[in-house]
Scaffold this motif. Sequence first.
Motif, PDB file in Angstrom:
ATOM      1  N   UNK A 137      59.592   3.545  72.081  1.00  0.00           N
ATOM      2  CA  UNK A 137      60.246   4.387  73.093  1.00  0.00           C
ATOM      3  C   UNK A 137      59.334   5.547  73.498  1.00  0.00           C
ATOM      4  N   UNK A 138      58.599   6.106  72.536  1.00  0.00           N
ATOM      5  CA  UNK A 138      57.646   7.181  72.846  1.00  0.00           C
ATOM      6  C   UNK A 138      56.568   6.693  73.812  1.00  0.00           C
ATOM      7  N   UNK A 139      56.065   5.479  73.552  1.00  0.00           N
ATOM      8  CA  UNK A 139      55.016   4.920  74.416  1.00  0.00           C
ATOM      9  C   UNK A 139      55.572   4.719  75.828  1.00  0.00           C
ATOM     10  N   UNK A 140      56.768   4.134  75.886  1.00  0.00           N
ATOM     11  CA  UNK A 140      57.358   3.864  77.200  1.00  0.00           C
ATOM     12  C   UNK A 140      57.597   5.154  77.977  1.00  0.00           C
ATOM     13  N   UNK A 141      58.104   6.174  77.320  1.00  0.00           N
ATOM     14  CA  UNK A 141      58.397   7.404  78.065  1.00  0.00           C
ATOM     15  C   UNK A 141      57.110   8.132  78.443  1.00  0.00           C
ATOM     16  N   UNK A 142      56.062   8.015  77.618  1.00  0.00           N
ATOM     17  CA  UNK A 142      54.769   8.622  77.999  1.00  0.00           C
ATOM     18  C   UNK A 142      54.236   7.960  79.271  1.00  0.00           C
ATOM     19  N   UNK A 143      54.360   6.623  79.333  1.00  0.00           N
ATOM     20  CA  UNK A 143      53.904   5.884  80.527  1.00  0.00           C
ATOM     21  C   UNK A 143      54.739   6.268  81.744  1.00  0.00           C
ATOM     22  N   UNK A 144      56.048   6.239  81.560  1.00  0.00           N
ATOM     23  CA  UNK A 144      56.967   6.514  82.676  1.00  0.00           C
ATOM     24  C   UNK A 144      56.759   7.922  83.223  1.00  0.00           C
ATOM     25  N   UNK A 168      56.145  -6.835  60.397  1.00  0.00           N
ATOM     26  CA  UNK A 168      56.680  -5.831  61.320  1.00  0.00           C
ATOM     27  C   UNK A 168      55.582  -5.299  62.231  1.00  0.00           C
ATOM     28  N   UNK A 169      54.357  -5.221  61.713  1.00  0.00           N
ATOM     29  CA  UNK A 169      53.244  -4.774  62.560  1.00  0.00           C
ATOM     30  C   UNK A 169      53.002  -5.779  63.680  1.00  0.00           C
ATOM     31  N   UNK A 170      53.064  -7.060  63.342  1.00  0.00           N
ATOM     32  CA  UNK A 170      52.875  -8.102  64.351  1.00  0.00           C
ATOM     33  C   UNK A 170      53.951  -8.002  65.426  1.00  0.00           C
ATOM     34  N   UNK A 171      55.188  -7.784  64.993  1.00  0.00           N
ATOM     35  CA  UNK A 171      56.293  -7.642  65.957  1.00  0.00           C
ATOM     36  C   UNK A 171      56.077  -6.467  66.895  1.00  0.00           C
ATOM     37  N   UNK A 172      55.627  -5.343  66.319  1.00  0.00           N
ATOM     38  CA  UNK A 172      55.376  -4.155  67.138  1.00  0.00           C
ATOM     39  C   UNK A 172      54.276  -4.406  68.172  1.00  0.00           C
ATOM     40  N   UNK A 173      53.215  -5.065  67.732  1.00  0.00           N
ATOM     41  CA  UNK A 173      52.114  -5.338  68.671  1.00  0.00           C
ATOM     42  C   UNK A 173      52.580  -6.287  69.766  1.00  0.00           C
ATOM     43  N   UNK A 174      53.398  -7.257  69.387  1.00  0.00           N
ATOM     44  CA  UNK A 174      53.966  -8.178  70.394  1.00  0.00           C
ATOM     45  C   UNK A 174      54.805  -7.414  71.415  1.00  0.00           C
ATOM     46  N   UNK A 175      55.608  -6.479  70.913  1.00  0.00           N
ATOM     47  CA  UNK A 175      56.465  -5.699  71.814  1.00  0.00           C
ATOM     48  C   UNK A 175      55.617  -4.865  72.777  1.00  0.00           C
ATOM     49  N   UNK A 176      54.540  -4.281  72.259  1.00  0.00           N
ATOM     50  CA  UNK A 176      53.644  -3.504  73.123  1.00  0.00           C
ATOM     51  C   UNK A 176      53.021  -4.397  74.185  1.00  0.00           C
ATOM     52  N   UNK A 177      52.612  -5.568  73.735  1.00  0.00           N
ATOM     53  CA  UNK A 177      52.029  -6.556  74.654  1.00  0.00           C
ATOM     54  C   UNK A 177      53.024  -6.886  75.766  1.00  0.00           C
ATOM     55  N   UNK A 179      55.217  -4.980  76.919  1.00  0.00           N
ATOM     56  CA  UNK A 179      55.281  -3.828  77.832  1.00  0.00           C
ATOM     57  C   UNK A 179      54.048  -3.751  78.726  1.00  0.00           C
ATOM     58  N   UNK A 180      53.020  -4.519  78.398  1.00  0.00           N
ATOM     59  CA  UNK A 180      51.780  -4.481  79.177  1.00  0.00           C
ATOM     60  C   UNK A 180      50.700  -3.607  78.573  1.00  0.00           C
ATOM     61  N   UNK A 181      50.974  -3.090  77.354  1.00  0.00           N
ATOM     62  CA  UNK A 181      50.011  -2.209  76.680  1.00  0.00           C
ATOM     63  C   UNK A 181      49.181  -3.031  75.690  1.00  0.00           C
ATOM     64  N   UNK A 182      47.868  -2.874  75.749  1.00  0.00           N
ATOM     65  CA  UNK A 182      47.012  -3.645  74.846  1.00  0.00           C
ATOM     66  C   UNK A 182      46.699  -2.884  73.573  1.00  0.00           C
ATOM     67  N   UNK A 183      46.372  -3.624  72.541  1.00  0.00           N
ATOM     68  CA  UNK A 183      46.108  -3.022  71.239  1.00  0.00           C
ATOM     69  C   UNK A 183      44.740  -3.468  70.722  1.00  0.00           C
ATOM     70  N   UNK A 184      43.978  -2.508  70.221  1.00  0.00           N
ATOM     71  CA  UNK A 184      42.670  -2.796  69.628  1.00  0.00           C
ATOM     72  C   UNK A 184      42.707  -2.477  68.141  1.00  0.00           C
TER      73      UNK A 184
END
Length: 287
Positions: A137-144, A168-177, A179-184
């Motif tokens: 939610x923090x990431x989404x609101x920062x983008x918005x 759970x980390x994999x799930x989080x990265x999938x969720x970010x993906x 949203x259109x946000x990439x992870x390195x």
Amino acid sequence: ADLAVTSAKQQGRNTWHWYQGDIQRVTEDMVLLRHDLHTALHDDQFELFYQPIVEAVSGRLRGLEALIRWRHPKKGMIAPGMFIPLAEQTGQIIPLGRWVLRRACRDAAIMCRAGRRDLPVAVNISSLQFRRSGFLADVQSALDDAGLPPELLELEITESVLLNGAESAIELIEALKGMGVRVALDDFGTGFSSLSYLRDLPIHKVKLDRAFIHDITTSRNNAAIVQGIITMAHHLGLLVVAEGIEEQAQQQDLDRRQCDLLQGFYFARPMPREAVMQLPDRLPASA
Ligand code: C2E
Ligand code: MG
Ligand code: MG
Ligand code: MG
């Protein structure tokens, strides 16, 4: 002979005293810094610098990494290595990390509108911050709030996000993906890096740690490791960034090894947003 022994003893004792004093001073410094950290965010003492990331083959500017700095009223500029671990200990990393995310998105949107298009900004995310509920939610609101397209935000995590379970980390990265946000995956090759992370995590990029790069032209062993990681990452469909390029020979070596992107003082140091706007399209400017 007696004299020599005495003086050696004395020297030894002096060394001990000096050493003890030094540790004490460092510890006192940390206590003071920890105290100052509480008001620093409120007093607007943090700044983000941006370091260019370039295409290995051409030197073309391809992205930026946001790196935090603390402009301390008495001590001057303090590097993150000095206070991020403290902020993690005190929990301060949560509001601080949120500030970084919001400021980076805002700056990225400003640069984008001012003409630096297609320049993704990478933000370092502490594991504590990443794993906390509410992070997405923090990431989404920062983008918005910044009006930033999600493709222009990238998050850098380290393998320590996996310490409390990979699922759970994999799930989080999938969720970010989603949203259109990439992870390195940052600092790869240090710590507990496992090659299986590259296979299991839905990341799009891996950053090779500086420790492998600094002697790449002289250490055949490090060169072999780097080549192996690059080749494997490519087979897995990942981009590879090498950190800490300080000389042309390292650029040439990594380009020859098909490394995609490079970052380091050879191209540019971290700089304020305003300086990014003045950069030429190709780095280093002199080459
Ligand atoms: P990192 O994410 O691996 O960032 C790269 C570090 O390498 C930066 O140090 C950068 O200034 C330095 N560097 C880049 N090119 C070169 C080079 O050619 N030679 C040398 N010797 N160093 C180079 P910096 O800014 O001191 O940051 C250190 C670490 O602090 C970062 O490592 C990252 O783990 C952490 N950090 C920085 N900003 C943030 C932040 O906003 N949030 C969090 N959680 N961590 C941050
Ligand atoms: Mg990083
Ligand atoms: Mg790194
Ligand atoms: Mg590092």
